[in-house]
Design a protein around this motif. Structure first.
Motif, short mmCIF file in Angstrom:
data_model
loop_
_atom_site.label_atom_id
_atom_site.label_comp_id
_atom_site.label_asym_id
_atom_site.label_seq_id
_atom_site.Cartn_x
_atom_site.Cartn_y
_atom_site.Cartn_z
N VAL A 72 0.87 -1.16 0.06
CA VAL A 72 -0.12 -0.02 -0.04
C VAL A 72 0.87 1.20 0.01
O VAL A 72 1.90 1.16 0.56
CB VAL A 72 -1.07 -0.28 1.25
N GLY A 73 0.55 2.38 -0.52
CA GLY A 73 1.06 3.51 -0.73
C GLY A 73 0.60 4.59 -1.63
O GLY A 73 -0.34 3.95 -2.23
N GLU A 74 1.05 5.83 -1.54
CA GLU A 74 0.35 6.82 -2.51
C GLU A 74 1.02 6.53 -3.71
O GLU A 74 2.06 5.79 -4.00
CB GLU A 74 0.45 7.96 -1.72
N SER A 75 0.33 7.46 -4.73
CA SER A 75 1.01 7.38 -6.14
C SER A 75 2.36 7.92 -6.12
O SER A 75 2.64 8.90 -5.30
CB SER A 75 0.23 8.05 -6.94
N GLY A 76 3.33 7.30 -6.78
CA GLY A 76 4.73 7.78 -6.89
C GLY A 76 5.56 7.02 -5.82
O GLY A 76 6.80 7.36 -5.70
N CYS A 77 5.14 6.20 -5.22
CA CYS A 77 5.92 5.67 -3.93
C CYS A 77 6.37 4.18 -4.45
O CYS A 77 7.43 3.86 -3.70
CB CYS A 77 4.98 5.04 -2.57
N GLY A 78 6.27 3.74 -5.66
CA GLY A 78 7.25 2.57 -6.25
C GLY A 78 6.32 1.43 -6.24
O GLY A 78 6.95 0.30 -6.51
N LYS A 79 5.17 1.38 -5.73
CA LYS A 79 4.30 -0.07 -5.77
C LYS A 79 4.45 -0.72 -7.14
O LYS A 79 4.65 -1.90 -7.14
CB LYS A 79 3.24 0.10 -4.85
N THR A 112 -8.50 -8.31 2.10
CA THR A 112 -7.99 -9.59 1.39
C THR A 112 -6.62 -9.97 1.74
O THR A 112 -6.15 -11.08 1.20
CB THR A 112 -7.85 -8.98 -0.13
N CYS A 113 -5.88 -9.37 2.56
CA CYS A 113 -4.30 -9.91 2.84
C CYS A 113 -4.22 -10.44 4.32
O CYS A 113 -4.89 -9.89 5.21
CB CYS A 113 -3.47 -8.79 2.36
N ASN A 114 -2.97 -10.99 4.35
CA ASN A 114 -2.33 -11.32 5.63
C ASN A 114 -1.31 -10.40 6.30
O ASN A 114 -1.59 -10.21 7.17
CB ASN A 114 -1.79 -13.12 5.38
N ARG A 115 -0.71 -10.16 5.27
CA ARG A 115 0.49 -9.40 5.59
C ARG A 115 0.28 -8.13 4.88
O ARG A 115 -0.32 -7.89 3.58
CB ARG A 115 1.86 -9.82 5.72
N ILE A 116 1.04 -6.80 5.38
CA ILE A 116 1.16 -5.55 4.72
C ILE A 116 2.26 -5.03 4.51
O ILE A 116 3.21 -5.32 5.40
CB ILE A 116 0.29 -4.73 5.23
N CYS A 117 2.59 -4.25 3.54
CA CYS A 117 4.00 -3.73 3.19
C CYS A 117 3.54 -2.20 2.91
O CYS A 117 2.96 -1.97 1.96
CB CYS A 117 4.63 -4.30 2.16
N VAL A 118 3.89 -1.09 3.89
CA VAL A 118 3.62 -0.04 3.58
C VAL A 118 4.92 1.01 3.04
O VAL A 118 5.82 0.89 3.44
CB VAL A 118 3.21 0.92 4.96
N MET A 119 4.54 1.37 1.74
CA MET A 119 5.82 1.93 0.95
C MET A 119 5.44 3.58 1.15
O MET A 119 4.53 4.03 1.04
CB MET A 119 5.89 1.58 -0.54
N ALA A 145 10.17 0.55 1.63
CA ALA A 145 8.95 0.07 2.51
C ALA A 145 9.29 0.61 3.91
O ALA A 145 10.60 0.82 4.44
CB ALA A 145 9.05 -1.47 2.77
N VAL A 146 8.38 1.24 4.62
CA VAL A 146 8.54 1.89 5.63
C VAL A 146 7.91 1.19 6.99
O VAL A 146 8.47 1.09 8.19
CB VAL A 146 7.83 3.23 5.80
#
Lengths: 317, 700
Positions: free
Chosen positions: B44-51, B225-232, B237-238
């Motif tokens: 997950v992340g905002e536009s331009g964060c590289g996801k 939907t997910c088990n784990r999350i990665c905030v970018m 990844a932060v």
């Protein structure tokens, strides 16, 4: 996004126009092909503008003893005919350079007029749609269905300087070069404007669905304002590239008309006519024919390469 | 090693750069991610964060100017960077597949679905066409498409958006991939259709054992939907962890900022407004040296935060990592950004009155068959019996999915279309039959609109200042150039942008800034009614909060009536005083926000509420997934428009008779055949429970 205002020091300053033009030229530098095209076009531009400054013979002066001389031959006064002479003993180099003035002036003018008409029709057809579109597109298609040369011939023979209408206008004291030039512009406009209109119409059909057009409509702008101020400036990208190519076609068209003696009247040093005049001398005149031919192709080639490079640059980023 | 323990995907210290004329731009750096078999990881992340860049790198499909410049990406234990093009081609589409945002762009419009589906199996598994056809039908059935044989012999344009996306997902699942990449798979879909696709996605890992990477900007969808999350954030990844760990015990200030800027149940625009993250996402080449979030963080400490920061394991919380050196110094229980409280706006007298408004479009059919049967022209009822009021200073939201007629209504109000009947009164003046060209300047300026797409709302050829000034001149607010300039600056102040922006071209502005200019333009004159057509749906969440806050502020100052058109019920709940729910051109329910969000519900409202993903672990929802697709407004069903999908349909009466419009008290109108006692006995859809931890997102 911030709620507080950004300090002014962080603003990127708007570059002055000159700098922006220089920047676009440096962009061109990355494409060798485009650079080559630009050099060719610039060369002829400098020649046309500075023709009077160069130590050239009078392009109209005839010299009876020096007919159809090859390149680098000596004149009676000890100077050199760098590119030889034509069938009337006129200096080819000088005629080419003064001719570039004519070619560039009339072709640029014709292209500009054709574009103005084409853009106006295209934006009307695209923005207003409905009957406007039907009528404009139909008339455009009628003109496009003629082979361009046939269209030019029809217009020039019926309205050119030799026609009764042309002779009437000539009798009013208008110079024959101007009469020929204007009628060339008219002919080229009929052949080119429908194509431009078609491109603009397509672009406008897409642009008019944007919200900023709806925004202009809901603040009560007139259709003319929307077409000229809101729509046309946003179509400029593809049009600049197309104009570059189209200018090349117009130069060829003017050269062909000159060759068919339908262009500018003699003794103007029109490139196409220069080839036509010596054509009857066959192999003897090969030198006098090759130079104007090269002039035409170098200028057209330059414009085409430039257009390719512009398109490539505009597609990047 | 045991096969079950080999991660499907392992990214180690991956760095990805794009090469442009201006030099290399590091898009993603020091990125780590492990996906175990059967696991669903959300990015997950905002536009331009590289996801999306990460997704492309995993596919090893970076385009000509992108490259992985460091680290390794291991798929099933093998480094993908050492694989040949031939091997990669075999893996893509069979072992790893990807589902993109736009289903129509993922399917070839000129080939039958059967050709596109069987091709995958024929190429990757070399099986016969008959066998491939059988398998494809099975998978279409598995993604719950009705009548798979008909779908197989259709072209993409013959399917609805939801069906197309199911076909794309089926295509991705065909060869039973180990890893499925989903890049915003439901963003282009309507809410109720989205709910169905989300349910399908949840089911995939259970039924097929497929691992998933789910890329989204929507935290609610990740939770579902997910088990784990990665905030970018800005290429890194932060914060990484189990979804519940991160949602309930977040340990990075950016994650906290994200949660503070989305409208969760309980947020209120007056008493507890959303808090945008201050500052802007840095451009890749201006990233700060240390913590990338540093300049926007409340806890920035000069000596420690300005050198590169590694991912740190969170103590006593295995599997949870955050890129913050001060994570255990911050008092997470008490740190909750707070907005400024404000007095509620008290609505004044009615400004906008819509009575029995209709808008029909005539469709001419020139075919011979139509001439013979005498059905040459038909009418599409885009708006039928629209009846509501909006008062001064009030926000009325019109909610509905595509084709419900909300945009048509906006067009009639703006004078771009004429109404076909009924009354549209603005301050007592009938405007429904007054096209914009016939409206006086005063009326035009009192009725303005904020558009949805910030990238189209401004003319790219003209400077921002000249576009605002044009509006001022046009509305007669400014008489000469100096006055227009002065007022332009005042408007820029109003929308909290620096005055220097007047000289800028729209392309030099970010999406949120453009939307502010759009708002400034709408409020240029003395706007009595401003229509906001999904004004924040194209913006990132942290920017959304700022724009909604701005709208509320200006509304308070100018006492403007806001007609807020949206499909996003979370934003509507936060912003609106009253809500009008539309379906296929008709109003199904209207009432105050509280009335609409609590029982009794119209069955459609009930389904809409259930479909909205909510990023809060304490919220429990009743699960209602609508069957079927949205009917076309060209061809509405007889009787109640909602009867084809209604889970509470009572029988023949729904198919034959238009339901009555019932007043459930205080003007809470519901159009339904259900008896009053059934309506009143409905359970609430959304229940906000208590958090196990004190640091809930909802301050109690």
């Amino acid at each position: 996004m911030t709620v507080t205002s950004v300090p002014a020091t962080e603003m990127p300053k708007r570059r002055p126009l000159l700098l922006r033009i220089l920047k676009s030229i440096t962009l061109l530098r990355e494409s060798y092909v485009g650079m080559f095209g630009a050099v060719l076009v610039l060369f002829w531009l400098v020649m046309a503008v500075g023709a009077d400054l160069f130590p050239l013979r009078d392009p109209l002066a005839q010299s009876a003893p020096d007919l159809l001389k090859p390149a680098l031959s000596l004149a009676p006064d000890g100077t050199t005919y760098w590119l030889g002479t034509d069938d009337k003993g006129r200096d080819i180099l000088s005629r080419l350079i003064f001719g570039s003035r004519l070619v560039l002036f009339w072709s640029v003018l014709a292209t500009v007029v054709a574009y103005a008409v084409g853009m106006l029709l295209g934006v009307m057809a695209g923005y207003r749609g409905g009957w406007w579109d039907e009528v404009i597109s139909f008339i455009g298609n009628v003109f496009l269905s003629f082979p361009p040369m046939v269209l030019f011939l029809v217009i020039l023979t019926n309205f050119g300087p030799t026609s009764s209408m042309g002779q009437y206008i000539g009798s009013l004291g208008v110079g024959s070069t101007v009469v020929s030039g204007v009628i060339i512009i008219v002919a080229i406009t009929f052949g080119t404007a429908p194509q431009v209109a078609r491109i603009v119409r397509g672009l406008v059909l897409d642009l008019k669905t944007r919200d900023y057009i709806a925004a202009a409509e809901v603040r009560g702008e007139s259709p003319l304002y929307i077409m000229l101020v809101e729509l046309l400036p946003n179509a400029r990208g593809p049009l600049i590239v197309d104009a570059c190519l189209r200018l090349g076609y117009v130069i060829i068209a003017i050269a062909v008309l000159g060759f068919l003696s339908l262009g500018l009247p003699p003794p103007e040093p029109d490139w196409g006519k220069m080839i036509a005049e010596v054509r009857g001398f066959g192999a003897m005149a090969s030198n006098a024919m090759i130079w104007p031919a090269m002039a035409i192709s170098s200028l057209v080639l330059g414009l085409n390469l430039l257009a390719d490079a512009l398109r490539e640059i505009s597609l990047r980023d | 090693m045991n096969a079950a323990q080999t991660p499907v995907l392992e990214c180690k210290n991956v760095s990805i750069s794009y090469f442009t004329r201006a030099g290399a731009i590091p898009a993603v750096y020091d990125f780590n991610l492990t996906v175990m078999p059967g696991e669903a990881v959300g990015i997950v992340g905002e536009s331009g964060c590289g996801k999306s860049t990460v997704a492309l790198a995993i596919m090893q499909y970076m385009g000509r100017n992108g490259a992985i410049t460091g680290g390794e990406i291991k798929f099933m234990g093998r480094d993908m960077r050492t694989m040949s093009q031939e091997e990669l081609r075999k893996i893509r589409g069979s072992q790893i597949s990807m589902v993109y945002q736009e289903p129509m762009a993922s399917l070839n419009p000129s080939l039958l679905i059967r050709t596109q589906l069987t091709e995958v199996l024929i190429v990757h598994e070399g099986i016969s066409e008959d066998a491939a056809y059988k398998r494809a039908v099975e998978v279409l059935d598995a993604v719950r498409l009705p009548d798979p044989n008909r779908i197989m012999n259709s072209y993409p344009h013959q399917l609805s958006g939801g069906q197309q996306q199911r076909v794309v997902i089926a295509m991705a699942l065909l060869s039973n991939p180990k890893l499925l990449l989903l890049d915003e798979p439901t963003t282009a879909l309507d809410v109720t259709v989205e709910a169905g696709v989300v349910e399908l996605i949840k089911d995939i890992s259970k039924r097929f054992g497929t691992s998933m990477i789910y890329i989204s900007h929507n935290l609610g969808l990740i939770l579902e939907t997910c088990n784990r999350i990665c905030v970018m954030y800005s290429g890194q990844a932060v914060e990484v962890g189990e979804v519940k760990q991160v949602f309930d015990h977040m340990r990075h200030p950016y994650t906290r900022g994200l949660f503070s800027s989305i409208p969760l149940p309980g947020a209120d625009r007056f008493s507890r407004p959303l808090v945008p993250i201050r500052g802007q996402l840095p451009l890749p080449r201006d990233r700060p040296k240390g913590c990338t979030f540093g300049p926007r963080c409340d806890f920035f400490e000069a000596a420690r935060c300005d050198k590169p920061i590694a991912m740190l394991d969170i103590a006593n919380d295995p599997g949870h990592q955050a890129r913050c050196v001060r994570y255990n110094e911050i008092d997470w229980k008490r740190y909750r950004p707070k907005g400024l409280e404000a007095e509620p706006i008290i609505p004044g007298p009615p400004v906008l009155q819509i009575r029995n408004m209709k808008k029909y479009y005539e469709i001419r059919d020139n075919s011979i068959a139509a001439m013979i049967s005498g059905t040459k022209s038909r009418f599409v009822k885009a708006n039928e019996k629209i009846d509501f009021e909006a008062r001064e200073g009030e926000t009325v939201a019109i909610v509905g999915e595509s084709g419900c007629g909300k945009s048509t209504f906006a067009k009639v109000l703006m004078g771009l279309e004429e109404s076909s009947g009924g009354e549209v009164l603005v301050n007592g003046q009938e405007v429904g039959h007054l096209p914009v060209r016939k409206r006086p300047a005063g009326l035009i300026s009192s009725l303005q609109i904020v558009f949805q797409n910030p990238f189209e709302t401004l003319n790219p050829s003209h400077s921002v200042g000249s576009q605002i000034a044009r509006v001022l001149r046009k509305f007669g607010v400014a008489k000469n150039r100096d006055e227009a300039e002065r007022k332009t600056y005042e408007l820029l102040d109003l929308v909290k942008l620096p005055r220097e922006f007047a000289d800028r071209k729209p392309r030099q502005l970010s999406g949120g800034q453009k939307q502010r200019i759009g708002i400034a333009r709408a409020f240029g004159g003395e706007a009595a009614v401003v229509i906001a057509d999904e004004p924040v749906s194209a913006l990132d969440v942290s920017v959304q909060a700022a724009v909604t806050g701005l709208l509320t502020d200006i509304q308070r100052k100018k006492r403007t009536t806001l007609v807020f058109i949206s499909h996003d019920l979370s934003v509507v709940r936060y912003l609106a005083d009253r809500i009008v729910v539309m379906y296929l051109g008709r109003i199904m329910e209207q009432g105050t926000t509280d009335e609409v969000f609590s029982p009794p519900y119209h069955p459609y409202t009930e389904a809409l509420l259930s479909a909205v993903p909510i990023a809060d672990t304490s919220v429990t929802k009743r699960h209602i997934v609508l069957k079927g697709e949205l009917p076309s407004p060209m061809n509405p069903p007889p009787g109640c428009p909602f009867q084809t999908r209604c889970p509470r349909k009572i029988g023949a009466i729904c198919e034959t008779e238009m339901p009555p419009n019932k007043d459930m008290g205080n003007g809470h109108m519901i159009m339904c055949h259900l008896p009053d006692d059934v309506l009143r006995a409905m359970e609430p859809v959304i229940k906000v429970g208590r958090h196990e931890s004190e640091e809930s997102n909802i301050a109690h």
